[in-house]
Each structure stands twice: as C-alpha cells, then as structure tokens.
Design an enzyme around this catalytic site. Structure first.
Site, PDB file in Angstrom:
ATOM      1  N   SER A   1      -5.278  -3.858  10.541  1.00  0.00           N
ATOM      2  CA  SER A   1      -5.657  -4.302   9.191  1.00  0.00           C
ATOM      3  C   SER A   1      -7.084  -4.803   9.230  1.00  0.00           C
ATOM      4  O   SER A   1      -7.527  -5.377  10.241  1.00  0.00           O
ATOM      5  CB  SER A   1      -4.740  -5.437   8.730  1.00  0.00           C
ATOM      6  OG  SER A   1      -5.249  -6.012   7.541  1.00  0.00           O
TER       7      SER A   1
ATOM      8  N   THR B   1       6.416   5.337  13.223  1.00  0.00           N
ATOM      9  CA  THR B   1       7.325   4.223  12.963  1.00  0.00           C
ATOM     10  C   THR B   1       7.027   3.692  11.559  1.00  0.00           C
ATOM     11  O   THR B   1       5.869   3.641  11.132  1.00  0.00           O
ATOM     12  CB  THR B   1       7.172   3.095  14.005  1.00  0.00           C
ATOM     13  OG1 THR B   1       5.896   2.475  13.850  1.00  0.00           O
ATOM     14  CG2 THR B   1       7.338   3.621  15.431  1.00  0.00           C
ATOM     15  N   GLY B   2       8.092   3.319  10.843  1.00  0.00           N
ATOM     16  CA  GLY B   2       7.897   2.861   9.470  1.00  0.00           C
ATOM     17  C   GLY B   2       7.355   3.980   8.597  1.00  0.00           C
ATOM     18  O   GLY B   2       6.380   3.815   7.876  1.00  0.00           O
ATOM     19  N   GLY B   3       8.037   5.126   8.663  1.00  0.00           N
ATOM     20  CA  GLY B   3       7.554   6.292   7.904  1.00  0.00           C
ATOM     21  C   GLY B   3       8.337   6.547   6.633  1.00  0.00           C
ATOM     22  O   GLY B   3       8.273   7.654   6.095  1.00  0.00           O
ATOM     23  N   THR B   4       9.050   5.541   6.155  1.00  0.00           N
ATOM     24  CA  THR B   4       9.907   5.793   4.982  1.00  0.00           C
ATOM     25  C   THR B   4       9.252   5.430   3.650  1.00  0.00           C
ATOM     26  O   THR B   4       9.728   5.869   2.597  1.00  0.00           O
ATOM     27  CB  THR B   4      11.240   5.019   5.115  1.00  0.00           C
ATOM     28  OG1 THR B   4      10.950   3.624   5.335  1.00  0.00           O
ATOM     29  CG2 THR B   4      12.075   5.547   6.278  1.00  0.00           C
TER      30      THR B   4
ATOM     31  N   TYR C   1      -0.013 -13.079  10.467  1.00  0.00           N
ATOM     32  CA  TYR C   1      -0.160 -11.632  10.231  1.00  0.00           C
ATOM     33  C   TYR C   1      -1.464 -11.124  10.864  1.00  0.00           C
ATOM     34  O   TYR C   1      -1.473 -10.141  11.604  1.00  0.00           O
ATOM     35  CB  TYR C   1      -0.155 -11.366   8.718  1.00  0.00           C
ATOM     36  CG  TYR C   1      -0.375  -9.926   8.325  1.00  0.00           C
ATOM     37  CD1 TYR C   1       0.678  -9.019   8.295  1.00  0.00           C
ATOM     38  CD2 TYR C   1      -1.641  -9.471   7.953  1.00  0.00           C
ATOM     39  CE1 TYR C   1       0.479  -7.692   7.927  1.00  0.00           C
ATOM     40  CE2 TYR C   1      -1.852  -8.153   7.581  1.00  0.00           C
ATOM     41  CZ  TYR C   1      -0.790  -7.263   7.569  1.00  0.00           C
ATOM     42  OH  TYR C   1      -0.999  -5.956   7.191  1.00  0.00           O
TER      43      TYR C   1
ATOM     44  N   ILE D   1       2.143   3.845   3.564  1.00  0.00           N
ATOM     45  CA  ILE D   1       1.170   4.584   4.392  1.00  0.00           C
ATOM     46  C   ILE D   1       1.890   5.532   5.350  1.00  0.00           C
ATOM     47  O   ILE D   1       1.460   6.671   5.564  1.00  0.00           O
ATOM     48  CB  ILE D   1       0.287   3.581   5.188  1.00  0.00           C
ATOM     49  CG1 ILE D   1      -0.584   2.752   4.232  1.00  0.00           C
ATOM     50  CG2 ILE D   1      -0.578   4.311   6.215  1.00  0.00           C
ATOM     51  CD1 ILE D   1      -1.262   1.535   4.872  1.00  0.00           C
ATOM     52  N   GLY D   2       3.005   5.080   5.928  1.00  0.00           N
ATOM     53  CA  GLY D   2       3.751   5.912   6.873  1.00  0.00           C
ATOM     54  C   GLY D   2       4.293   7.163   6.212  1.00  0.00           C
ATOM     55  O   GLY D   2       4.220   8.265   6.782  1.00  0.00           O
TER      56      GLY D   2
END
Ligand code: NAP
Length: 249
Positions: free
Chosen positions: A137, A12-15, A150, A18-19
């Site tokens: 994190s 997820t969030g690979g665009t 966060y 880090i992804g």
C-alpha cells in the site's frame, strides 16, 4: 497471443476487488488460474464470474494449515506455479489508544504472517523464472492517522520483497511489490462504518490524492500483469506505486 500463455498463477484474495480484477486480466492473457477467498458468498460469486477456467478455493490467508492445504490443492491441479500474487488483506483502522490485541493480531496475521508463510510454502513448487507480487500500500510510505498496524504490515511486505528477492535470485524468481493508493473496492464497506461516514471519508481521501479520485481495481491489475509477465524480467526487489500520486507528491 496472451502475455501469460502457458503460465500457472495463484492469487490470494481473488474473489473481490483488486484480486478479482487481476484474475480476470490474467485469464484474458492466457493464464491457468487459482484464486482464494474466505467467505462462501464471495467465493460463490467469484466462481460464477470467473467461470470454469479458474479454480476458486476456500482458504484463510492467515492460517498455516489452510496455506499448506492450498499448496497441496494447487500442486495436485497444476503441478507447479509460475506466478504468485499475494493480495489477500484486510483494512482495520483505529487510533493507537483504541487498538486492542485482537485487532493487532488479526491484521498482522492476515496481512503479514500469512504472506510470509504462503511464500515459504509455495516457493518449492514454483518454477525457476517465476514471479511473486506482494500487494502492499502507498500507506507503507506515509503516516496516516489510525493506520499504524495496517501500514506496518504493508511496510513489512515491502521489506520481505527485498530480502526474499535476494534469496530467490539464483532461481530467477522475481519478488516485487505493488503499492496502490485509494482504490474503489469492497474493502471500505467491510470497515463497519455507516454509509454517511463512509461517503464523507471517501470524499476526504479523494481530496488528498493529486489526481483527485480513487483508482479502479483494473488500473492496479495492469501493473500486476506487468510484474507477472515477461515484460518485467529485469525487475526484482522493486515497488510500483499505482496511487494517483497519493504517496509521491
Ligand atoms: P477487497 O475487495 O476487500 O478484497 C480482499 C480480498 O482478500 C477478498 O477476496 C477477500 O475475500 C480476501 N481476504 C481477506 N481476508 C482474507 C483471509 N483471511 N483469507 C482469505 N482471503 C481473504 O479489498 P481490495 O481493496 O481489493 O484489497 C486487496 C489488497 O489490496 C489488500 O491487501 C489491501 O490491503 C490492498 N490495498 C487496497 C487498497 C484500496 O484502497 N482498496 C489500497 C492499498 C492496498 P473475502 O471477501 O472472502 O474475505
């Protein structure tokens, strides 16, 4: 021979960030891959950069409807999933007096609620012996002013990884956390700060890291690969810091 030959993976969030670096490494190690993102421009860039080998899916990490559709799309393509890297996240920072309900709900939704329900809905289509990695994190273990909401989401992920690892152990599905320190990615540009303030903030952050620099997304991706692959078959409920010593020393 690649470390992920024959494995299917979802990031997820690979665009970006880090992804994306992890997606590139997973592909080079032989995985069949799907990545998600939210914005059309970064989705388009990712399609170009990853090529036909990766499925790039628009899916809001905080929406239960989108998560349900993602599981259906991935299952239709891959039948089952071996590796789930829950990486999508946003960074919104403010002192306690400036946090309003909208900021609180948005960060909780994308960074904590979405990951929980992504795991819940993906687990039935995951193969026994699979691997889930949560991107938390180093801030979950420290107290940085302005990071209350966060950091709480990231501490929540660390807790999820322990509990869900206990629940998935009978299926040999391992659940681990990766905890980066400051990493050079577009997340900082999304904070809405002017360039000068951003540069000053980056300088201050780097000063606070024992290794005196930001890490690269590729340095985090290598640790994610360890947790995703059969190199870590006896590691579960655990946490790996890739933080230049930020949360340790
Ligand atoms: P990034 O470059 O901004 O990447 C974030 C990724 O998540 C992008 O692909 C983004 O897609 C996606 N995303 C964000 N909100 C989403 C949503 N609601 N639905 C679907 N996709 C969404 O930042 P990054 O630094 O690589 O961050 C990745 C993870 O690492 C985050 O969970 C972050 O908290 C964590 N982390 C980062 C650092 C750091 O210093 N960079 C340190 C510790 C932990 P769009 O572009 O389409 O929004």
């Amino acid at each position: 021979m690649g470390k992920l030959d024959g494995k299917t993976a979802v990031i997820t969030g690979g665009t970006t960030g880090i992804g994306l670096a992890t997606a590139r490494l997973f592909l080079s190690e032989g995985a069949t891959l799907a990545v998600t993102g939210r914005h059309d421009d970064t989705l388009k860039e990712a399609r170009k950069s990853l090529g036909k080998a990766a499925l790039v899916i628009k899916s809001d990490a905080g929406s239960l409807d989108d998560i349900g559709r993602l599981v259906a799309d991935v299952t239709a393509q891959f039948k089952s999933v071996d590796i789930l890297f829950i990486n999508a996240g946003i960074g919104k920072f403010a002192p306690i007096e400036a946090v309003d309900e909208a900021l609180y709900d948005e960060v909780m939704s994308v960074n904590l609620k979405g990951p929980f329900f992504t795991m819940q809905k993906m687990l039935p289509v995951m193969n026994d012996g699979g691997s889930i990695i949560l991107n938390a994190s180093a801030l979950a273990s420290t107290g940085m002013a302005t990071a209350s909401v966060y950091s709480a989401t990231k501490a929540g992920l660390r807790s999820f990884s322990r509990t869900i690892a206990a629940e998935t152990a009978p299926r040999r599905i391992r659940v681990n956390t990766i905890s980066p320190g400051p990493i050079s990615t577009p997340i900082y540009n999304k904070m809405g700060l002017p360039k000068e303030a951003l540069d000053q903030m980056a300088k201050g952050i780097a000063e606070g890291v024992p290794l005196k620099r930001f890490g690269s997304p590729e340095e985090v991706a290598k640790a994610v690969l360890f947790l995703a692959s059969d190199d870590s078959t006896y590691t579960t409920g655990s946490e790996i810091f890739v933080d230049g010593g930020f949360g340790q020393i």
